[in-house]
Design a protein around this motif. Structure first.
Motif, PDB file in Angstrom:
ATOM      1  N   VAL A 188       0.827  -1.206   0.000  1.00 46.34           N
ATOM      2  CA  VAL A 188       0.000   0.000   0.000  1.00 46.34           C
ATOM      3  C   VAL A 188       0.866   1.262   0.000  1.00 46.34           C
ATOM      4  CG1 VAL A 188      -1.710   1.297   1.334  1.00 46.34           C
ATOM      5  CG2 VAL A 188      -1.960  -1.162   1.063  1.00 46.34           C
ATOM      6  N   THR A 189       1.944   1.240   0.763  1.00 46.03           N
ATOM      7  CA  THR A 189       2.855   2.387   0.798  1.00 46.03           C
ATOM      8  C   THR A 189       3.436   2.656  -0.583  1.00 46.03           C
ATOM      9  OG1 THR A 189       3.424   1.911   3.103  1.00 46.03           O
ATOM     10  CG2 THR A 189       4.918   3.342   1.891  1.00 46.03           C
ATOM     11  N   LYS A 190       3.869   1.609  -1.265  1.00 41.12           N
ATOM     12  CA  LYS A 190       4.431   1.761  -2.605  1.00 41.12           C
ATOM     13  C   LYS A 190       3.370   2.266  -3.586  1.00 41.12           C
ATOM     14  CE  LYS A 190       7.027  -0.619  -6.224  1.00 41.12           C
ATOM     15  NZ  LYS A 190       6.528   0.313  -7.186  1.00 41.12           N
ATOM     16  N   ALA A 191       2.143   1.765  -3.464  1.00 41.64           N
ATOM     17  CA  ALA A 191       1.062   2.226  -4.349  1.00 41.64           C
ATOM     18  C   ALA A 191       0.830   3.726  -4.169  1.00 41.64           C
ATOM     19  CB  ALA A 191      -0.220   1.441  -4.065  1.00 41.64           C
ATOM     20  N   VAL A 212      -5.896  12.779  -5.247  1.00 39.92           N
ATOM     21  CA  VAL A 212      -6.440  11.967  -4.157  1.00 39.92           C
ATOM     22  C   VAL A 212      -7.156  10.750  -4.733  1.00 39.92           C
ATOM     23  CG1 VAL A 212      -8.146  11.934  -2.285  1.00 39.92           C
ATOM     24  CG2 VAL A 212      -6.569  13.863  -2.499  1.00 39.92           C
ATOM     25  N   GLN A 213      -7.966  10.962  -5.756  1.00 42.52           N
ATOM     26  CA  GLN A 213      -8.672   9.844  -6.391  1.00 42.52           C
ATOM     27  C   GLN A 213      -7.700   8.874  -7.063  1.00 42.52           C
ATOM     28  OE1 GLN A 213     -11.464  11.988  -8.869  1.00 42.52           O
ATOM     29  NE2 GLN A 213     -13.125  11.684  -7.378  1.00 42.52           N
ATOM     30  N   ALA A 214      -6.669   9.402  -7.699  1.00 37.94           N
ATOM     31  CA  ALA A 214      -5.684   8.535  -8.358  1.00 37.94           C
ATOM     32  C   ALA A 214      -4.959   7.659  -7.335  1.00 37.94           C
ATOM     33  CB  ALA A 214      -4.684   9.373  -9.146  1.00 37.94           C
ATOM     34  N   ILE A 215      -4.610   8.221  -6.188  1.00 34.99           N
ATOM     35  CA  ILE A 215      -3.948   7.460  -5.135  1.00 34.99           C
ATOM     36  C   ILE A 215      -4.882   6.358  -4.630  1.00 34.99           C
ATOM     37  CG2 ILE A 215      -2.971   7.554  -2.804  1.00 34.99           C
ATOM     38  CD1 ILE A 215      -2.204  10.533  -3.481  1.00 34.99           C
ATOM     39  N   ALA A 216      -6.121   6.716  -4.342  1.00 33.03           N
ATOM     40  CA  ALA A 216      -7.091   5.742  -3.830  1.00 33.03           C
ATOM     41  C   ALA A 216      -7.334   4.631  -4.842  1.00 33.03           C
ATOM     42  CB  ALA A 216      -8.397   6.437  -3.486  1.00 33.03           C
ATOM     43  N   ARG A 217      -7.479   4.989  -6.102  1.00 35.66           N
ATOM     44  CA  ARG A 217      -7.702   4.001  -7.157  1.00 35.66           C
ATOM     45  C   ARG A 217      -6.502   3.050  -7.260  1.00 35.66           C
ATOM     46  NH1 ARG A 217      -8.436   7.386 -10.972  1.00 35.66           N
ATOM     47  NH2 ARG A 217     -10.643   7.730 -10.589  1.00 35.66           N
ATOM     48  N   ASP A 248      -6.579  -0.920  -6.804  1.00 40.55           N
ATOM     49  CA  ASP A 248      -6.145  -1.783  -7.902  1.00 40.55           C
ATOM     50  C   ASP A 248      -5.015  -2.717  -7.495  1.00 40.55           C
ATOM     51  OD1 ASP A 248      -8.056  -0.569  -9.485  1.00 40.55           O
ATOM     52  OD2 ASP A 248      -6.622   0.670 -10.608  1.00 40.55           O
ATOM     53  N   VAL A 249      -4.042  -2.187  -6.782  1.00 36.60           N
ATOM     54  CA  VAL A 249      -2.900  -3.003  -6.343  1.00 36.60           C
ATOM     55  C   VAL A 249      -3.359  -4.085  -5.370  1.00 36.60           C
ATOM     56  CG1 VAL A 249      -0.793  -2.896  -4.942  1.00 36.60           C
ATOM     57  CG2 VAL A 249      -1.126  -1.280  -6.806  1.00 36.60           C
ATOM     58  N   GLU A 284      -5.161  -6.762  -7.373  1.00 31.72           N
ATOM     59  CA  GLU A 284      -4.209  -7.554  -8.152  1.00 31.72           C
ATOM     60  C   GLU A 284      -3.512  -8.595  -7.276  1.00 31.72           C
ATOM     61  OE1 GLU A 284      -1.508  -4.872 -10.084  1.00 31.72           O
ATOM     62  OE2 GLU A 284      -3.119  -3.958 -11.246  1.00 31.72           O
ATOM     63  N   ALA A 285      -3.372  -8.293  -5.992  1.00 31.74           N
ATOM     64  CA  ALA A 285      -2.746  -9.216  -5.044  1.00 31.74           C
ATOM     65  C   ALA A 285      -3.786 -10.143  -4.410  1.00 31.74           C
ATOM     66  CB  ALA A 285      -2.003  -8.427  -3.972  1.00 31.74           C
ATOM     67  N   ASP A 286      -4.988 -10.182  -4.989  1.00 27.97           N
ATOM     68  CA  ASP A 286      -6.093 -11.021  -4.499  1.00 27.97           C
ATOM     69  C   ASP A 286      -6.521 -10.666  -3.078  1.00 27.97           C
ATOM     70  OD1 ASP A 286      -6.475 -12.463  -6.846  1.00 27.97           O
ATOM     71  OD2 ASP A 286      -4.883 -13.886  -6.315  1.00 27.97           O
ATOM     72  N   LEU A 287      -6.463  -9.391  -2.757  1.00 26.39           N
ATOM     73  CA  LEU A 287      -6.914  -8.908  -1.457  1.00 26.39           C
ATOM     74  C   LEU A 287      -8.263  -8.226  -1.622  1.00 26.39           C
ATOM     75  CD1 LEU A 287      -3.527  -7.399  -0.320  1.00 26.39           C
ATOM     76  CD2 LEU A 287      -4.546  -9.529   0.482  1.00 26.39           C
ATOM     77  N   HIS A 288      -9.092  -8.397  -0.631  1.00 26.43           N
ATOM     78  CA  HIS A 288     -10.439  -7.826  -0.679  1.00 26.43           C
ATOM     79  C   HIS A 288     -10.431  -6.429  -0.065  1.00 26.43           C
ATOM     80  CE1 HIS A 288     -14.743  -7.509  -0.529  1.00 26.43           C
ATOM     81  NE2 HIS A 288     -14.708  -7.337   0.765  1.00 26.43           N
ATOM     82  N   VAL A 289     -10.903  -5.450  -0.819  1.00 27.41           N
ATOM     83  CA  VAL A 289     -11.099  -4.100  -0.282  1.00 27.41           C
ATOM     84  C   VAL A 289     -12.452  -4.099   0.405  1.00 27.41           C
ATOM     85  CG1 VAL A 289     -11.333  -1.659  -0.838  1.00 27.41           C
ATOM     86  CG2 VAL A 289      -9.688  -3.071  -2.095  1.00 27.41           C
ATOM     87  N   LYS A 290     -12.444  -4.013   1.732  1.00 25.36           N
ATOM     88  CA  LYS A 290     -13.693  -4.096   2.491  1.00 25.36           C
ATOM     89  C   LYS A 290     -14.594  -2.906   2.223  1.00 25.36           C
ATOM     90  CE  LYS A 290     -11.951  -6.988   6.112  1.00 25.36           C
ATOM     91  NZ  LYS A 290     -12.150  -7.369   7.483  1.00 25.36           N
ATOM     92  N   ARG A 291     -13.973  -1.739   2.099  1.00 24.19           N
ATOM     93  CA  ARG A 291     -14.786  -0.541   1.891  1.00 24.19           C
ATOM     94  C   ARG A 291     -13.891   0.591   1.396  1.00 24.19           C
ATOM     95  NH1 ARG A 291     -18.431   0.413   6.605  1.00 24.19           N
ATOM     96  NH2 ARG A 291     -16.493   0.182   7.745  1.00 24.19           N
TER      97      ARG A 291
END
Length: 114
Positions: free
Chosen positions: A10-13, A48-53, A57-58, A61-68
């Motif tokens: 997440v930090t790298k993203a 801000v939107q680009a960072i959140a997106r 996305d990252v 791609e790592a098969d992690l679920h974004v809860k919200r």
């Protein structure tokens, strides 16, 4: 994926989309909400939107679920909940108002490794 690996991902993203003033808080002994908070800022709504997106996305791609994801449309404070890591992406003008670093001042800050 372990928490530290997720935090690094997440930090790298955020850094890849030029997030500014990235702060990592270890919340494990402070709150039951999450193990880690990542707090950063963008200079305008589009950034801000680009960072959140990118975080979303990252994670997917790592098969992690974004809860919200909340606040994306207004892009003043976007919260991306990944479970053990919660990413707070602020518009520069809003960050000092909410001042999460001070609110969670008991949480130790971690070094940002990029």
């Amino acid at each position: 994926m372990e928490d530290k690996q997720l935090l690094d991902l997440v930090t790298k993203a955020c850094d890849d989309k030029r997030a500014e003033d990235i702060v990592l808080l270890d919340m494990q002994n402070v709150s039951v909400i999450s193990d880690y908070f990542l707090i950063c800022e963008g200079s305008n709504e589009r950034q801000v939107q680009a960072i959140a997106r990118e975080v979303k996305d990252v994670a997917e791609e790592a098969d992690l679920h974004v809860k919200r994801m909340e606040g994306f449309d207004q892009a003043r404070w976007v919260l991306v909940d990944l479970g053990d890591v919660v990413c707070h992406i602020f518009h520069r003008d809003e960050r000092s108002y909410y001042n999460l670093e001070k609110l969670w001042g008991d949480a130790p800050q971690l070094e940002v490794n990029l």
